[in-house]
Motif scaffolding. Structure first.
Motif, PDB file in Angstrom:
ATOM      1  N   LEU A  67       0.957  -1.312   0.048  1.00  0.00           N
ATOM      2  CA  LEU A  67       0.034   0.039  -0.044  1.00  0.00           C
ATOM      3  C   LEU A  67       0.980   1.094   0.106  1.00  0.00           C
ATOM      4  N   SER A  68       1.873   1.260   0.831  1.00  0.00           N
ATOM      5  CA  SER A  68       2.970   2.331   0.756  1.00  0.00           C
ATOM      6  C   SER A  68       3.945   2.351  -0.302  1.00  0.00           C
ATOM      7  N   SER A  69       3.916   1.572  -1.167  1.00  0.00           N
ATOM      8  CA  SER A  69       4.884   1.530  -2.412  1.00  0.00           C
ATOM      9  C   SER A  69       4.810   2.841  -3.051  1.00  0.00           C
ATOM     10  N   PRO A  70       3.548   3.198  -3.528  1.00  0.00           N
ATOM     11  CA  PRO A  70       3.554   4.426  -4.459  1.00  0.00           C
ATOM     12  C   PRO A  70       4.100   5.780  -3.798  1.00  0.00           C
ATOM     13  N   PHE A  71       3.816   5.743  -2.714  1.00  0.00           N
ATOM     14  CA  PHE A  71       4.503   7.030  -1.874  1.00  0.00           C
ATOM     15  C   PHE A  71       5.861   6.752  -1.771  1.00  0.00           C
ATOM     16  N   THR A  72       6.301   5.633  -1.459  1.00  0.00           N
ATOM     17  CA  THR A  72       7.812   5.695  -1.179  1.00  0.00           C
ATOM     18  C   THR A  72       8.431   5.677  -2.408  1.00  0.00           C
ATOM     19  N   THR A  73       7.865   5.191  -3.647  1.00  0.00           N
ATOM     20  CA  THR A  73       8.585   5.316  -4.861  1.00  0.00           C
ATOM     21  C   THR A  73       8.826   6.682  -5.426  1.00  0.00           C
ATOM     22  N   VAL A  74       7.539   7.437  -5.212  1.00  0.00           N
ATOM     23  CA  VAL A  74       7.542   8.847  -5.697  1.00  0.00           C
ATOM     24  C   VAL A  74       8.797   9.698  -5.098  1.00  0.00           C
ATOM     25  N   VAL A  75       8.715   9.402  -3.557  1.00  0.00           N
ATOM     26  CA  VAL A  75       9.860   9.914  -2.978  1.00  0.00           C
ATOM     27  C   VAL A  75      11.244   9.650  -3.090  1.00  0.00           C
ATOM     28  N   LYS A  76      11.213   8.421  -3.575  1.00  0.00           N
ATOM     29  CA  LYS A  76      12.779   7.943  -4.031  1.00  0.00           C
ATOM     30  C   LYS A  76      13.249   8.598  -5.361  1.00  0.00           C
ATOM     31  N   VAL A  77      12.070   8.730  -6.224  1.00  0.00           N
ATOM     32  CA  VAL A  77      12.363   9.161  -7.568  1.00  0.00           C
ATOM     33  C   VAL A  77      12.713  10.866  -7.524  1.00  0.00           C
ATOM     34  N   CYS A  78      11.952  11.459  -6.747  1.00  0.00           N
ATOM     35  CA  CYS A  78      11.985  12.757  -6.567  1.00  0.00           C
ATOM     36  C   CYS A  78      13.519  13.002  -5.846  1.00  0.00           C
ATOM     37  N   LEU A  79      13.920  12.278  -4.810  1.00  0.00           N
ATOM     38  CA  LEU A  79      15.273  12.534  -4.286  1.00  0.00           C
ATOM     39  C   LEU A  79      16.336  12.257  -5.342  1.00  0.00           C
ATOM     40  N   LEU A 151       6.241  -7.339 -12.356  1.00  0.00           N
ATOM     41  CA  LEU A 151       7.345  -6.617 -11.697  1.00  0.00           C
ATOM     42  C   LEU A 151       7.083  -5.400 -10.968  1.00  0.00           C
ATOM     43  N   GLY A 152       7.366  -5.253  -9.753  1.00  0.00           N
ATOM     44  CA  GLY A 152       7.359  -4.229  -8.945  1.00  0.00           C
ATOM     45  C   GLY A 152       8.230  -2.988  -9.455  1.00  0.00           C
ATOM     46  N   LEU A 153       7.360  -1.840  -9.638  1.00  0.00           N
ATOM     47  CA  LEU A 153       8.054  -0.752 -10.142  1.00  0.00           C
ATOM     48  C   LEU A 153       9.174  -0.301  -9.268  1.00  0.00           C
ATOM     49  N   ASN A 154       9.020  -0.390  -8.079  1.00  0.00           N
ATOM     50  CA  ASN A 154      10.014   0.154  -7.008  1.00  0.00           C
ATOM     51  C   ASN A 154      11.441  -0.699  -7.444  1.00  0.00           C
ATOM     52  N   ASP A 155      11.063  -1.930  -7.702  1.00  0.00           N
ATOM     53  CA  ASP A 155      12.325  -2.858  -7.967  1.00  0.00           C
ATOM     54  C   ASP A 155      12.910  -2.475  -9.392  1.00  0.00           C
ATOM     55  N   ILE A 156      11.821  -2.128 -10.424  1.00  0.00           N
ATOM     56  CA  ILE A 156      12.558  -1.656 -11.918  1.00  0.00           C
ATOM     57  C   ILE A 156      13.368  -0.217 -11.597  1.00  0.00           C
ATOM     58  N   LEU A 157      12.713   0.603 -10.628  1.00  0.00           N
ATOM     59  CA  LEU A 157      13.511   1.884 -10.310  1.00  0.00           C
ATOM     60  C   LEU A 157      15.053   1.525  -9.965  1.00  0.00           C
ATOM     61  N   ASP A 158      15.072   0.630  -8.810  1.00  0.00           N
ATOM     62  CA  ASP A 158      16.456   0.289  -8.264  1.00  0.00           C
ATOM     63  C   ASP A 158      17.198  -0.373  -9.304  1.00  0.00           C
ATOM     64  N   PHE A 159      16.759  -1.048 -10.238  1.00  0.00           N
ATOM     65  CA  PHE A 159      17.766  -1.673 -11.199  1.00  0.00           C
ATOM     66  C   PHE A 159      18.256  -0.698 -12.208  1.00  0.00           C
ATOM     67  N   THR A 160      17.076   0.346 -12.449  1.00  0.00           N
ATOM     68  CA  THR A 160      17.657   1.374 -13.507  1.00  0.00           C
ATOM     69  C   THR A 160      18.641   2.270 -12.687  1.00  0.00           C
ATOM     70  N   VAL A 161      18.423   2.544 -11.507  1.00  0.00           N
ATOM     71  CA  VAL A 161      19.498   3.419 -10.771  1.00  0.00           C
ATOM     72  C   VAL A 161      20.860   2.640 -10.659  1.00  0.00           C
ATOM     73  N   ARG A 162      20.635   1.347 -10.439  1.00  0.00           N
ATOM     74  CA  ARG A 162      22.074   0.689 -10.229  1.00  0.00           C
ATOM     75  C   ARG A 162      22.746   0.857 -11.534  1.00  0.00           C
ATOM     76  N   MET A 163      21.909   0.522 -12.719  1.00  0.00           N
ATOM     77  CA  MET A 163      22.828   0.504 -13.890  1.00  0.00           C
ATOM     78  C   MET A 163      23.264   1.765 -14.326  1.00  0.00           C
ATOM     79  N   ILE A 164      22.729   2.967 -14.103  1.00  0.00           N
ATOM     80  CA  ILE A 164      23.076   4.181 -14.447  1.00  0.00           C
ATOM     81  C   ILE A 164      24.653   4.369 -13.652  1.00  0.00           C
TER      82      ILE A 164
END
Length: 290
Positions: A67-79, A151-164
């Motif tokens: 339930l909290s994944s959308p909010f935490t993902t938005v915070v992570k993306v903004c930071l 796939l969890g969007l949060n995991d995809i963002l982590d994957f993208t950030v690690r690759m970059i």
């Protein structure tokens, strides 16, 4: 400056850097959907007809698992956007804090390092973003036909950030070698002798560090780094030749004697000590033995 002044300056520099990150993060919050869409674009998403029959490794469905994944993902993306976009500000604050303790020639090299490091990092990040669709398809292709990919969007963002980050930081290695040669820590011939270990190490690093763990991602990371390494070796060799032209004795070891001309040379006219006044002899530090 006393220690307390240094600590106050560090506090002020950190405050300015954090403020810049927070301001950019707040602005990015208004565009969080566009940013998340940009970061998740490399994923081959199931749409329309494929969504109902999403079996095998052709595509994937992006989900939020809690339930909290959308909010935490938005915070992570903004930071993440704040740290990335405001990097010129906090890099300048870091430079401004360190610059007073450097010599003039060191400042020149540091400015060149910062000016070159940013484009190299961006080039590595852009290359990572370009190969991510292919890497993800390779990873998804092993999914059996009886299963579906969610796939969890949060995991995809982590994957993208690690690759970059991995690609961006790996592209800094040749620049570090060039800077080490400019300050005299390593020669071009020494760097050239490392080529087998460096090439092997880049492929091993590409296999271990890339989150995709596929041969395609390993090769795409290792080949450009190897090319940049050989470019750095060429630059270092040319720089060493330039130094040798200015200082022909540079290649001599510290314990190696320089060639000296030991033939006696005339010293010109001289006067015996007795011809000098006694007072003048004592003032100049001469005695009768001398």
């Amino acid at each position: 400056m006393p220690l307390a002044e240094h600590l106050r300056e560090l506090r002020n520099r950190l405050a300015k850097a954090v403020l810049a990150i927070v301001v950019v993060a707040i602005i990015a919050a208004f565009y969080n959907k566009q940013i998340m869409e940009f970061l998740s674009t490399p994923v081959p998403k199931c749409e329309g007809r494929d969504l109902a029959q999403s079996h095998g490794g052709n595509c994937a469905v992006l989900t939020f698992n809690t339930l909290s994944s959308p909010f935490t993902t938005v915070v992570k993306v903004c930071l993440l956007a704040g740290v990335t976009v405001s990097s010129p500000v906090w890099l300048y604050q870091l430079w401004a804090f360190l610059a007073p303790g450097l010599h003039r020639h060191e400042k020149k090299y540091t400015v060149a390092f910062v000016a070159t490091a940013a484009p190299l990092f961006l080039a590595g990040a852009y290359l990572a973003y370009l190969i991510m669709p292919t890497s993800m398809r390779v990873l998804l292709s092993v999914t059996p036909e009886t299963a579906a990919n969610t796939l969890g969007l949060n995991d995809i963002l982590d994957f993208t950030v690690r690759m970059i980050l991995v690609f961006g930081l790996a592209f800094e290695l040749p620049l570090i070698l060039v800077m080490a040669n400019l300050v005299g820590l390593v020669s071009g011939r020494t760097m050239a002798g490392w080529w087998r270990g460096v090439v092997m190490g880049t492929f091993v690093f590409g296999a271990v560090a890339t989150p995709s763990t596929d041969p395609f991602g390993m090769c795409v990371l290792a080949v450009p780094i190897s090319i940049l390494y050989f470019a750095a070796v060429g630059f270092a060799i040319l720089n060493d030749k330039r130094r040798d032209r200015r200082n022909p004795d540079r290649q001599l070891d510290d314990d190696e004697a320089s060639p000296l001309d030991l033939e006696p040379q005339p010293i010109g006219d001289s006067r015996p000590m007795s011809s000098l006044p006694e007072q003048d002899r004592h003032q100049r530090g001469y005695d009768d033995v001398t």
